[in-house]
Motif scaffolding. Structure first.
Motif, PDB file in Angstrom:
ATOM      1  N   ARG A 177      50.098  30.462 126.655  1.00 38.50           N
ATOM      2  CA  ARG A 177      50.578  31.007 125.378  1.00 38.50           C
ATOM      3  C   ARG A 177      52.076  30.775 125.207  1.00 38.50           C
ATOM      4  O   ARG A 177      52.540  30.376 124.126  1.00 38.50           O
ATOM      5  CB  ARG A 177      50.250  32.496 125.298  1.00 38.50           C
ATOM      6  CG  ARG A 177      50.572  33.122 123.942  1.00 38.50           C
ATOM      7  CD  ARG A 177      50.350  34.609 123.961  1.00 38.50           C
ATOM      8  NE  ARG A 177      51.357  35.295 124.756  1.00 38.50           N
ATOM      9  CZ  ARG A 177      52.567  35.625 124.317  1.00 38.50           C
ATOM     10  NH1 ARG A 177      52.934  35.327 123.076  1.00 38.50           N
ATOM     11  NH2 ARG A 177      53.424  36.250 125.104  1.00 38.50           N
ATOM     12  N   GLU A 231      54.021  28.514 122.446  1.00 39.27           N
ATOM     13  CA  GLU A 231      55.029  29.121 121.576  1.00 39.27           C
ATOM     14  C   GLU A 231      56.356  28.380 121.671  1.00 39.27           C
ATOM     15  O   GLU A 231      57.046  28.180 120.651  1.00 39.27           O
ATOM     16  CB  GLU A 231      55.212  30.586 121.952  1.00 39.27           C
ATOM     17  CG  GLU A 231      56.187  31.342 121.069  1.00 39.27           C
ATOM     18  CD  GLU A 231      56.261  32.813 121.407  1.00 39.27           C
ATOM     19  OE1 GLU A 231      57.191  33.481 120.924  1.00 39.27           O
ATOM     20  OE2 GLU A 231      55.389  33.292 122.164  1.00 39.27           O
ATOM     21  N   GLN A 259      56.125  25.268 119.597  1.00 36.84           N
ATOM     22  CA  GLN A 259      56.220  25.578 118.172  1.00 36.84           C
ATOM     23  C   GLN A 259      57.662  25.872 117.752  1.00 36.84           C
ATOM     24  O   GLN A 259      58.100  25.482 116.669  1.00 36.84           O
ATOM     25  CB  GLN A 259      55.315  26.757 117.839  1.00 36.84           C
ATOM     26  CG  GLN A 259      53.832  26.438 117.941  1.00 36.84           C
ATOM     27  CD  GLN A 259      52.961  27.639 117.669  1.00 36.84           C
ATOM     28  OE1 GLN A 259      53.463  28.730 117.401  1.00 36.84           O
ATOM     29  NE2 GLN A 259      51.644  27.439 117.746  1.00 36.84           N
ATOM     30  N   CYS A 269      61.401  34.289 123.467  1.00 39.24           N
ATOM     31  CA  CYS A 269      60.472  33.539 124.325  1.00 39.24           C
ATOM     32  C   CYS A 269      60.957  33.518 125.769  1.00 39.24           C
ATOM     33  O   CYS A 269      60.158  33.631 126.712  1.00 39.24           O
ATOM     34  CB  CYS A 269      60.314  32.115 123.791  1.00 39.24           C
ATOM     35  SG  CYS A 269      59.099  31.108 124.668  1.00 39.24           S
TER      36      CYS A 269
END
Length: 941
Positions: A610, A614, A617, A669
């Motif tokens: 995940r 992320e 992205q 993040c």
């Protein structure tokens, strides 16, 4: 609490139905009440496994009380099995709550007329000495049984005396004279004296007693010179010296004296064994000159066995800094002995000498001392390697492992030696002596330095072709996997040539499925995702369950997505490649959810995928922002907006707020990567370094963006380069990050460049491209869990019916008791150990009844925390929770651990309880209601 199910790592049952603690205990209780002795014995022997599976005090207390009843009422055969249960369950005995009742039931058998029953009672009491060390009536029974005329009872009393002496200072001091009289007495048989002498090693609770016992044992040596007595006495004195540390110099001298004067092999063997124990525990306490005496004994001895054991002692001493520091010179007696024996025709002796030289040389490099013996150490390792591999037999496999370990150790402290040993080991790569140990050594050396194995690539490919053309076996498949791993190591950061790709494809066609999975795993770990994706695609339809199928689908999608980021043949733009990779990561995350089971939740893998998706992205978002700077110039009102907001950077248009948002998301993040790091308690060092690098990639990108779009930006350390020393993968990833960080440093030195220019945007865009093109080396912890640590919690009180609330009266407090067990896998403490456990309870108001109160709204939540030290992997914590206002509360109980270095790890688990606090009606309201009722009644009349 007993109904709480715990999945133990040590549960080795096959075909047995899963039970909770209540059901298992009830079933065993039925067996204990059976009239058939076989069923009773079967029930008794199953208790240790029950304790391992459900190690909670209430169950252990109840079970051992039942076993104590069986011991009291049963025959000697049942008592023997109860004794075995107590001996196997030593770490759970301190969880007995009713110790007095347990001891009373066991101790009642001591008054039996049967000496065997009394002997079993003494042995059982001795096995539980850890929880009853100071029981005087038990001490008296042991002393009385030592004077018994039955040998079985006397031997049992000796066993119990040994156990209690190791636990109780009072018992040890009171029995010291008794032991001395029995050992020196003429009526005590010789075999009993041999059992009594080891008890003296526990008489170290004060200095006077230890001195007296040491003098007693020293006096016994000339009085009992028999071959059976001398080794036992020497061993006792060695253990006593290890416990007190005061007599270590005397004991070393005593052992050396017997080693020189006594020529009996058993005595010399025990003396060398004692010296090795003393060298391992307290080498810094050895008196000066004793190492030289060991060297002299090894030189003067004509026995190869004595020389070999002396080298064993010296290699243990070489682990100590004190011994290494005093023998750094090449002309010291120790180094001269090793330089002579390292070229011995006996490979076992030569291997031990090489090991001593290697440890001393490695110590000198770590302490930065001038060392001239490095060439001698290299020559000794090369000579030993050639001596062992001159033939084709596997006779000296142990010595081969020692030689390879020494070579890897030398390469670790001096990376310049990697090429020398790679060339040496490469000479045996094409011969028949190539084995898995040699490949492991080459892999370890290749993991230290990039491109260290490049010179061996032609030989490795030829060896793979040779193995592919012959009949395959399990050993050959394993060897091919290791050789493929060497190819993957050599190709890190390089472009693959067609020949190497064709050889790997031929190897995959001839290997079995498990070997192909290992090859795929190695390719993914070193970032060769175009190989791992094709292998995963070929394996996903050849597995035994759908969970394995979806696991391989996840690996296929993950690797294919990473391969798309480096697809240079497609000539696609960066945005398209990142978008395509992100879509494959979404598919991988979905497949991983399907691969998860209650026993294997794959939480780390899910979070890792995940966060990677992320991050990609966010990189795509940064790229879009930078691309739009050329196509969407600042609007006309941008200057007025900058003046109104007093933010001069807003005059450059939409790119400023969008890049600020990207920087904020990148730092978020990075925080999620740090939380993932804290949850990976069982991960190896390189896997943790991999997560740290991924976290610092996020911080590096945010750092560069903030330098452009933040007015009052303060410089900070953007990247930690110390992580590159961990492994080959981390070196590659750190190198790419350093390249990206260097671009930002280049524009930071240009003072005349105005903010948010095309130069700045271009640098950010190039940094994003470098980080996106950096091949992801998947950490080992993603595939393998070498250390398993699990924390299980049992919380009380529990609701009577699952899902209901726990009711608490207003104004009262709820006592919450948390009991926990730390469960380990097959290799506990491989990387780190649990030192302390932090238990926290958080109460939060969820809903409250619609009642109007005159008091002000108080704080509706509270957090209590307690740090406990686990004892034999068990811990407990208690809390008093207060509820200020009535309503529905959620109690969240969470545990986290602290390792031996003081680092905190958020391992969990987390449990929740629902509590309803009933609110009392204030007394003032009752008085006002009564007055209103009286006035209304008067109005009627």
């Amino acid at each position: 609490m007993l109904s709480y199910r715990v999945n133990s790592f040590n549960d080795v049952s096959l075909g047995e139905p899963e039970q909770d603690a209540n059901s298992a205990l009830t079933e065993l209780d039925k067996g204990l009440r059976s009239s058939k002795i076989g069923e009773q014995c079967e029930a008794i022997v199953r208790f240790p496994r029950l304790f391992e599976k459900y190690p909670f005090p209430i169950l252990i207390n109840s079970s051992l009380l039942k076993l104590a009843d069986v011991f009291r009422m049963g025959n000697n055969f049942l008592r023997l099995w109860v004794l075995r249960v107590c001996q196997q369950s030593e770490k759970h005995l301190d969880k007995i709550l009713n110790v007095d009742e347990f001891v009373r039931r066991i101790f009642s058998v001591i008054h039996s007329n049967d000496p065997v029953a009394r002997a079993l009672t003494l042995r059982t009491l001795g096995s539980v000495a850890g929880i009853i060390p100071e029981r005087q009536h038990v001490h008296h029974s042991i002393r009385r049984s030592l004077d018994s005329h039955d040998s079985v009872e006397v031997e049992a009393a000796i066993y119990a005396a040994n156990q209690f002496a190791s636990q109780s200072k009072t018992f040890a001091l009171s029995m010291c004279n008794k032991m001395s009289d029995m050992i020196q007495g003429l009526t005590t048989p010789a075999h009993m004296k041999l059992q009594l002498i080891p008890i003296l090693q526990h008489m170290h609770h004060d200095t006077s007693t230890a001195a007296m016992v040491q003098e007693l044992c020293t006096d016994l040596l000339p009085k009992y010179p028999a071959q059976d007595f001398v080794p036992v006495i020497l061993h006792t004195l060695t253990q006593l010296a290890l416990a007190t540390l005061v007599n270590v110099p005397k004991q070393v001298s005593l052992l050396l004296q017997h080693l020189k004067d006594d020529q009996r092999p058993v005595v010399r063997q025990e003396a060398l064994h004692g010296l090795r124990l003393l060298a391992a525990e307290c080498a810094h306490l050895w008196p000066s000159g004793t190492v030289e005496e060991v060297v002299q004994i090894a030189d003067n001895s004509s026995s190869q066995a004595v020389l070999s054991r002396c080298l064993d002692v010296l290699q243990v001493l070489a682990k100590s800094s004190a011994a290494c520091h005093s023998h750094l010179c090449h002309d010291s007696p120790l180094m001269e002995l090793c330089n002579r024996t390292c070229y011995s025709s006996d490979p076992s002796i030569a291997a031990k000498a090489v090991q001593v030289i290697t440890r001393i040389v490695c110590y000198s490099y770590k302490e930065e001392h001038t060392q001239d013996a490095i060439s001698q150490a290299v020559d000794a390792v090369e000579s030993l390697f050639l001596l062992i591999t001159v033939g084709q037999s596997q006779k000296y496999l142990r010595e081969m492992k020692i030689c390879l370990q020494c070579a890897v150790s030398l390469c670790t402290v001096n990376r310049q030696l990697c090429n020398n040993f790679v060339q040496l080991f490469g000479t045996r790569l094409m011969s028949g002596s190539c084995n898995s140990e040699l490949c492991e050594a080459l892999g370890a050396i290749g993991n230290l330095r990039p491109s260290a194995l490049l010179s061996l690539i032609p030989d490795i490919l030829l060896k793979l072709k040779e193995l592919t053309s012959t009949n395959t076996s399990v050993e050959q498949n394993q060897l091919k996997v290791m050789l493929c791993t060497l190819v993957f190591q050599s190709a890190v950061g390089f472009t693959w040539n067609p020949e190497a790709s064709d050889v790997i494809k031929c190897v995959v066609k001839t290997n079995d499925q498990w070997a192909n999975f290992r090859t795929m795993r190695a390719a993914a770990r070193y970032g060769h995702h175009f190989i791992s994706s094709s292998l995963a695609a070929s394996l996903k339809d050849h597995v035994s369950s759908e969970h394995f199928h979806f696991w391989l689908v996840c690996l296929e999608e993950l690797s294919f997505g990473e391969a798309q980021l480096h697809d240079s043949k497609g000539n696609t733009c960066l945005e398209s490649r990142i978008s395509l990779a992100s879509s494959h990561y979404c598919k991988a995350a979905a497949a991983l959810k399907a691969a998860s089971t209650p026993a294997h939740c794959l939480q780390f893998q899910s979070e890792f995928i995940r966060l990677r998706g992320e991050f990609l992205q966010l990189l795509a978002q940064v790229v879009h922002c930078c691309r739009s700077y050329c196509t969407a110039p600042p609007p006309a009102v941008a200057g007025s907006m900058a003046t109104a907001t007093r933010d001069d950077l807003l005059r450059f248009g939409h790119i400023t707020p969008e890049l600020r948002k990207c920087a904020k998301d990148l730092r978020a993040c990075g925080e999620m990567y740090w939380k993932l790091y804290q949850s990976a308690f069982d991960a190896d060092k390189c896997s943790l370094a991999n997560i740290q690098i991924l976290q610092q990639m996020c911080v590096l990108m945010a750092h560069s963006i903030e330098r452009v779009v933040i007015t009052n930006y303060q410089e900070e350390t953007a990247f930690d380069c110390s992580l590159q020393e961990c492994s080959l993968e981390t070196q590659y990833m750190v190198k790419c990050c350093q390249e990206a960080a260097g671009l930002a440093q280049a524009i930071a030195t240009i003072q005349e460049v105005k903010p948010v220019t095309h130069l700045h945007v271009d640098v950010v865009l190039r940094q994003a491209e470098i980080l996106a093109n950096t091949s992801l080396c998947i950490p080992r912890f993603f595939f393998q869990v070498l250390q398993s640590t699990s924390v299980k919690l049992a919380v009380s009180p529990q609701p009577r019916v699952m899902g209901e609330n726990i009711s608490v009266q207003g104004g009262s407090q709820l006592a919450v008791k948390v009991e926990g067990v730390i469960q380990h896998g097959k290799r506990p403490g491989l990387f780190r150990r649990v030192n302390r456990v932090i238990v926290s309870v958080n109460s939060q108001l969820q809903a409250r009844p619609n009642v109007q109160l005159d008091v002000k709204m108080a704080d509706t939540g509270s957090v209590l925390s307690q740090t406990v030290i686990p004892h034999r992997d068990f811990f407990t914590a208690e809390f008093l929770m207060a509820f200020s206002v009535g309503g529905q509360y959620i109690l969240t109980i969470e545990a986290s651990v602290i390792d031996e270095k003081g680092n905190a790890w958020r391992t969990g688990p987390r449990q929740s309880l629902s509590v309803r606090s009933h609110e009392e009606t204030p007394k003032t309201s009752n008085v006002q209601q009564g007055a209103a009722n009286q006035s209304s009644s008067r109005a009627r009349y």
